[in-house]
Design a protein around this motif. Structure first.
Motif, PDB file in Angstrom:
ATOM      1  N   ILE A 148      -7.969   8.297  -6.274  1.00  8.20           N
ATOM      2  CA  ILE A 148      -6.822   9.536  -5.740  1.00  8.20           C
ATOM      3  C   ILE A 148      -5.350   9.523  -5.160  1.00  8.20           C
ATOM      4  CG2 ILE A 148      -7.708  11.218  -4.316  1.00  8.20           C
ATOM      5  CD1 ILE A 148      -9.782  10.771  -6.127  1.00  8.20           C
ATOM      6  N   ALA A 149      -5.135  10.330  -5.926  1.00 12.30           N
ATOM      7  CA  ALA A 149      -3.341  10.549  -5.179  1.00 12.30           C
ATOM      8  C   ALA A 149      -2.857  11.660  -5.101  1.00 12.30           C
ATOM      9  CB  ALA A 149      -2.523   9.686  -6.363  1.00 12.30           C
ATOM     10  N   ILE A 150      -0.840  11.804  -4.658  1.00 10.04           N
ATOM     11  CA  ILE A 150      -0.398  12.925  -4.727  1.00 10.04           C
ATOM     12  C   ILE A 150       0.619  12.739  -4.949  1.00 10.04           C
ATOM     13  CG2 ILE A 150      -0.266  12.257  -2.139  1.00 10.04           C
ATOM     14  CD1 ILE A 150      -0.722  15.293  -1.960  1.00 10.04           C
ATOM     15  N   SER A 152       0.835  -0.864   0.368  1.00 14.59           N
ATOM     16  CA  SER A 152      -0.299  -0.323   0.090  1.00 14.59           C
ATOM     17  C   SER A 152       1.139   1.629   0.218  1.00 14.59           C
ATOM     18  CB  SER A 152      -0.787   0.132   1.178  1.00 14.59           C
ATOM     19  OG  SER A 152      -0.324  -0.103   2.460  1.00 14.59           O
ATOM     20  N   GLU A 153       2.065   1.510   0.383  1.00 18.28           N
ATOM     21  CA  GLU A 153       3.071   2.118   0.329  1.00 18.28           C
ATOM     22  C   GLU A 153       3.609   1.982  -0.833  1.00 18.28           C
ATOM     23  OE1 GLU A 153       5.245   1.328   3.925  1.00 18.28           O
ATOM     24  OE2 GLU A 153       3.537   2.020   5.158  1.00 18.28           O
ATOM     25  N   VAL A 154       3.604   1.709  -2.159  1.00 18.67           N
ATOM     26  CA  VAL A 154       4.122   1.709  -3.098  1.00 18.67           C
ATOM     27  C   VAL A 154       3.902   2.898  -3.921  1.00 18.67           C
ATOM     28  CG1 VAL A 154       4.381   0.377  -4.973  1.00 18.67           C
ATOM     29  CG2 VAL A 154       4.793  -0.819  -2.973  1.00 18.67           C
ATOM     30  N   LEU A 155       5.389   3.336  -4.790  1.00 14.43           N
ATOM     31  CA  LEU A 155       4.816   5.043  -5.818  1.00 14.43           C
ATOM     32  C   LEU A 155       4.311   3.868  -7.258  1.00 14.43           C
ATOM     33  CD1 LEU A 155       7.396   6.619  -4.081  1.00 14.43           C
ATOM     34  CD2 LEU A 155       5.133   6.608  -3.747  1.00 14.43           C
ATOM     35  N   TYR A 156       3.831   4.642  -7.971  1.00 17.31           N
ATOM     36  CA  TYR A 156       3.079   4.411  -9.499  1.00 17.31           C
ATOM     37  C   TYR A 156       4.106   5.511 -10.121  1.00 17.31           C
ATOM     38  CZ  TYR A 156       0.456   0.547  -6.457  1.00 17.31           C
ATOM     39  OH  TYR A 156       0.302  -0.139  -6.799  1.00 17.31           O
ATOM     40  N   ASN A 157       4.268   4.969 -11.328  1.00 20.45           N
ATOM     41  CA  ASN A 157       4.274   6.319 -12.379  1.00 20.45           C
ATOM     42  C   ASN A 157       2.665   6.739 -12.719  1.00 20.45           C
ATOM     43  OD1 ASN A 157       6.871   6.896 -12.978  1.00 20.45           O
ATOM     44  ND2 ASN A 157       6.848   4.863 -13.573  1.00 20.45           N
ATOM     45  N   MET A 158       2.568   7.870 -12.901  1.00 23.43           N
ATOM     46  CA  MET A 158       1.481   8.632 -13.058  1.00 23.43           C
ATOM     47  C   MET A 158       1.634   9.589 -14.552  1.00 23.43           C
ATOM     48  SD  MET A 158      -1.272  11.090 -11.846  1.00 23.43           S
ATOM     49  CE  MET A 158      -2.366  12.389 -13.064  1.00 23.43           C
ATOM     50  N   ILE A 159       0.685   9.260 -15.317  1.00 20.67           N
ATOM     51  CA  ILE A 159       0.638   9.875 -17.148  1.00 20.67           C
ATOM     52  C   ILE A 159      -0.010  10.755 -17.440  1.00 20.67           C
ATOM     53  CG2 ILE A 159       0.994   9.933 -19.358  1.00 20.67           C
ATOM     54  CD1 ILE A 159       1.508   6.731 -19.502  1.00 20.67           C
ATOM     55  N   VAL A 160       0.776  12.125 -16.847  1.00 26.74           N
ATOM     56  CA  VAL A 160      -0.374  13.431 -16.526  1.00 26.74           C
ATOM     57  C   VAL A 160      -0.822  14.067 -18.235  1.00 26.74           C
ATOM     58  CG1 VAL A 160      -0.708  15.996 -16.278  1.00 26.74           C
ATOM     59  CG2 VAL A 160       0.658  14.372 -14.706  1.00 26.74           C
ATOM     60  N   GLU A 161      -2.356  13.247 -18.283  1.00 25.24           N
ATOM     61  CA  GLU A 161      -2.700  14.263 -19.698  1.00 25.24           C
ATOM     62  C   GLU A 161      -2.780  15.421 -19.456  1.00 25.24           C
ATOM     63  OE1 GLU A 161      -4.738   9.606 -20.709  1.00 25.24           O
ATOM     64  OE2 GLU A 161      -5.749  10.593 -18.888  1.00 25.24           O
ATOM     65  N   VAL A 162      -4.199  15.359 -18.813  1.00 27.94           N
ATOM     66  CA  VAL A 162      -4.559  17.298 -18.508  1.00 27.94           C
ATOM     67  C   VAL A 162      -3.918  17.731 -17.902  1.00 27.94           C
ATOM     68  CG1 VAL A 162      -6.806  18.635 -18.688  1.00 27.94           C
ATOM     69  CG2 VAL A 162      -6.900  16.014 -19.779  1.00 27.94           C
ATOM     70  N   PRO A 163      -3.530  19.089 -17.931  1.00 31.91           N
ATOM     71  CA  PRO A 163      -3.391  19.908 -16.180  1.00 31.91           C
ATOM     72  C   PRO A 163      -4.450  20.452 -16.197  1.00 31.91           C
ATOM     73  CG  PRO A 163      -2.268  20.458 -18.251  1.00 31.91           C
ATOM     74  CD  PRO A 163      -3.091  19.482 -18.647  1.00 31.91           C
ATOM     75  N   ARG A 164      -3.922  20.493 -14.533  1.00 28.82           N
ATOM     76  CA  ARG A 164      -5.781  21.754 -14.252  1.00 28.82           C
ATOM     77  C   ARG A 164      -5.217  22.255 -13.813  1.00 28.82           C
ATOM     78  NH1 ARG A 164      -2.923  23.057  -9.015  1.00 28.82           N
ATOM     79  NH2 ARG A 164      -3.189  20.983  -8.754  1.00 28.82           N
ATOM     80  N   TRP A 165      -6.864  22.595 -14.430  1.00 27.72           N
ATOM     81  CA  TRP A 165      -7.155  24.646 -15.036  1.00 27.72           C
ATOM     82  C   TRP A 165      -7.694  24.716 -16.626  1.00 27.72           C
ATOM     83  CZ3 TRP A 165      -8.894  24.159  -9.853  1.00 27.72           C
ATOM     84  CH2 TRP A 165      -8.068  24.507  -9.494  1.00 27.72           C
ATOM     85  N   SER A 166      -7.267  23.199 -17.163  1.00 25.38           N
ATOM     86  CA  SER A 166      -7.452  23.048 -18.155  1.00 25.38           C
ATOM     87  C   SER A 166      -8.567  22.856 -18.915  1.00 25.38           C
ATOM     88  CB  SER A 166      -6.087  23.223 -19.159  1.00 25.38           C
ATOM     89  OG  SER A 166      -5.761  21.004 -18.661  1.00 25.38           O
ATOM     90  N   ASN A 167      -9.201  23.028 -19.881  1.00 29.87           N
ATOM     91  CA  ASN A 167     -10.206  22.580 -21.111  1.00 29.87           C
ATOM     92  C   ASN A 167     -10.468  20.994 -21.472  1.00 29.87           C
ATOM     93  OD1 ASN A 167     -11.096  24.949 -20.091  1.00 29.87           O
ATOM     94  ND2 ASN A 167     -12.786  23.930 -19.313  1.00 29.87           N
ATOM     95  N   VAL A 207       3.506   8.625  -8.070  1.00 27.92           N
ATOM     96  CA  VAL A 207       2.367   9.639  -6.912  1.00 27.92           C
ATOM     97  C   VAL A 207       2.373   8.606  -6.518  1.00 27.92           C
ATOM     98  CG1 VAL A 207       1.283  10.709  -9.209  1.00 27.92           C
ATOM     99  CG2 VAL A 207       0.323   8.924  -8.099  1.00 27.92           C
ATOM    100  N   LYS A 208       1.761   8.623  -4.594  1.00 31.99           N
ATOM    101  CA  LYS A 208       1.153   8.165  -3.273  1.00 31.99           C
ATOM    102  C   LYS A 208      -0.313   7.957  -3.555  1.00 31.99           C
ATOM    103  CE  LYS A 208       2.145   9.835   0.058  1.00 31.99           C
ATOM    104  NZ  LYS A 208       2.727  10.105   1.862  1.00 31.99           N
ATOM    105  N   VAL A 209      -0.934   6.551  -3.991  1.00 29.19           N
ATOM    106  CA  VAL A 209      -2.412   6.278  -3.681  1.00 29.19           C
ATOM    107  C   VAL A 209      -2.552   6.439  -2.623  1.00 29.19           C
ATOM    108  CG1 VAL A 209      -4.045   4.731  -4.064  1.00 29.19           C
ATOM    109  CG2 VAL A 209      -1.913   5.084  -6.136  1.00 29.19           C
ATOM    110  N   LEU A 210      -3.921   7.511  -2.244  1.00 28.52           N
ATOM    111  CA  LEU A 210      -4.492   8.028  -1.401  1.00 28.52           C
ATOM    112  C   LEU A 210      -5.804   6.516  -1.006  1.00 28.52           C
ATOM    113  CD1 LEU A 210      -3.686  11.398  -1.239  1.00 28.52           C
ATOM    114  CD2 LEU A 210      -3.243   9.614  -0.332  1.00 28.52           C
ATOM    115  N   GLY A 211      -6.393   6.843  -2.140  1.00 34.30           N
ATOM    116  CA  GLY A 211      -8.019   5.522  -2.517  1.00 34.30           C
ATOM    117  C   GLY A 211      -8.174   6.598  -3.803  1.00 34.30           C
TER     118      GLY A 211
END
Length: 342
Positions: free
Chosen positions: A214-216, A97-112, A195-199
């Motif tokens: 949901i991750a950070i 549950s503490e493993v880190l994962y790679n996340m590929i960002v597709e959409v930045p926050r605040w963009s449409n 990212v660290k997974v939270l839920g």
């Protein structure tokens, strides 16, 4: 309680299938989205083809050695932490549950612009989704502007449309599993972050299972203090409620019904999320080994050793070079400034 899944050990995820690259964790300022032709993003680079704000725009991925890859299939699910200089890499924690994962960002926050991994194209570049011949943008639903997190996907995962979830009784949506990074940094399309997974949230989109992890970002100042979905609820009042509301209503301005949720819209915890991720990784593994119906998914890859879809570096280069050359951006859509009240 979710029944135990067919076990896929942490060691297996790290070393068993495919050739996993090291993904160096560095602190970096996010460049303006989509401006640089060749942008380094952690261990990977991205290369633009076509014209931004058009249907021919593509963002291809390559390694730091210049080899084109598929972000869907060739970037590892598990992120290895590597230190600077000649210091040995840190060992991954054994608690899954503490493993880190790679996340590929597709959409930045605040963009449409609804950017997404093109799962049905060779090498799976990022492109803007098109519906009925028009580029797709998500609406601004008051009080939100565009996406309210950095939005993307976990590589080497797949929500199998032939697999029915035992709790929700819905089948997968034929995409990699989605991730919402709630960190404070605004990322760029194609950026690869740890990212660290939270839920996880069980969204049901027109009858299809569409999990939202949901991750950070581990580089976020709050990452060390956020270790569970309850931590998010306590330290960021209203954030989870806003997330459910956003996913419930974001298609309404397009004339679609509100989305529904499993578990009465309640977030499941980190351990539950990890089990879902492991399950979607197993489905992906069957996909690239040609053990299941691909459902139109393009599985070309360069690093999955046992995959019949493995291709050569020259073939990957030809795929990218056959795409339209990078040109000046087209004018953006005025839709991105409109506010909707639903």
């Amino acid at each position: 309680m979710r029944a135990p899944l067919l076990r896929s050990s942490l060691g297996y995820l790290l070393t068993g299938f495919g050739s996993f690259s090291r993904n160096k964790a560095v602190t970096q300022a996010a460049p303006p989205p989509l401006l640089s032709y060749l942008r380094k993003t952690m261990h990977y680079q991205t290369e633009q083809r076509g014209h931004q704000n058009s249907s021919d725009y593509r963002l291809y991925f390559k390694t730091s050695e210049g080899k084109y890859i598929s972000p869907f299939h060739d970037i590892p699910l598990i992120a290895e932490t590597e230190q600077d200089s000649n210091v040995p890499a840190k060992k991954t924690k054994r608690n899954e549950s503490e493993v880190l994962y790679n996340m590929i960002v597709e959409v930045p926050r605040w963009s449409n612009a609804k950017m997404e991994i093109a799962t049905k194209e060779p090498l799976n570049p990022i492109k803007q989704d098109v519906k009925k011949g028009k580029l797709r943008y998500v609406a601004n639903i008051f009080p939100h502007k565009g996406y309210i997190w950095n939005y993307g996907a976990l590589p080497q995962t797949w929500e199998d449309p032939n697999h029915q979830d035992k709790d929700t009784k819905c089948c997968g949506d034929n995409d990699p599993i989605d991730v919402c990074d709630i960190g404070t940094q605004v990322c760029s399309p194609g950026q690869v972050i740890q990212v660290k997974v939270l839920g996880i949230l069980a969204m049901i989109d027109e009858g299809e299972m569409d999990w939202k992890v949901i991750a950070i970002n581990t580089q976020d100042p709050d990452a060390k203090n956020l270790n569970s979905i309850d931590d998010v609820r306590k330290s960021r009042p209203g954030h989870l409620e806003a997330t459910v509301e956003w996913f419930r209503k974001y298609k309404v301005p397009d004339g679609k019904p509100e989305n529904q949720f499993g578990f009465n819209g309640q977030f499941k915890d980190k351990d539950f999320a990890v089990e879902i991720i492991k399950s979607t990784h197993e489905h992906w593994r069957a996909l690239v080994q040609k053990q299941t119906n691909p459902g139109g998914i393009e599985c070309k890859n360069l690093s999955c050793c046992d995959s019949p879809f493995k291709c050569s570096t020259d073939e990957a280069t030809d795929i990218v070079q056959s795409a339209p050359a990078c040109g000046s951006a087209h004018p953006g859509s005025p839709e991105v400034d409109k506010w909707h009240f639903v």
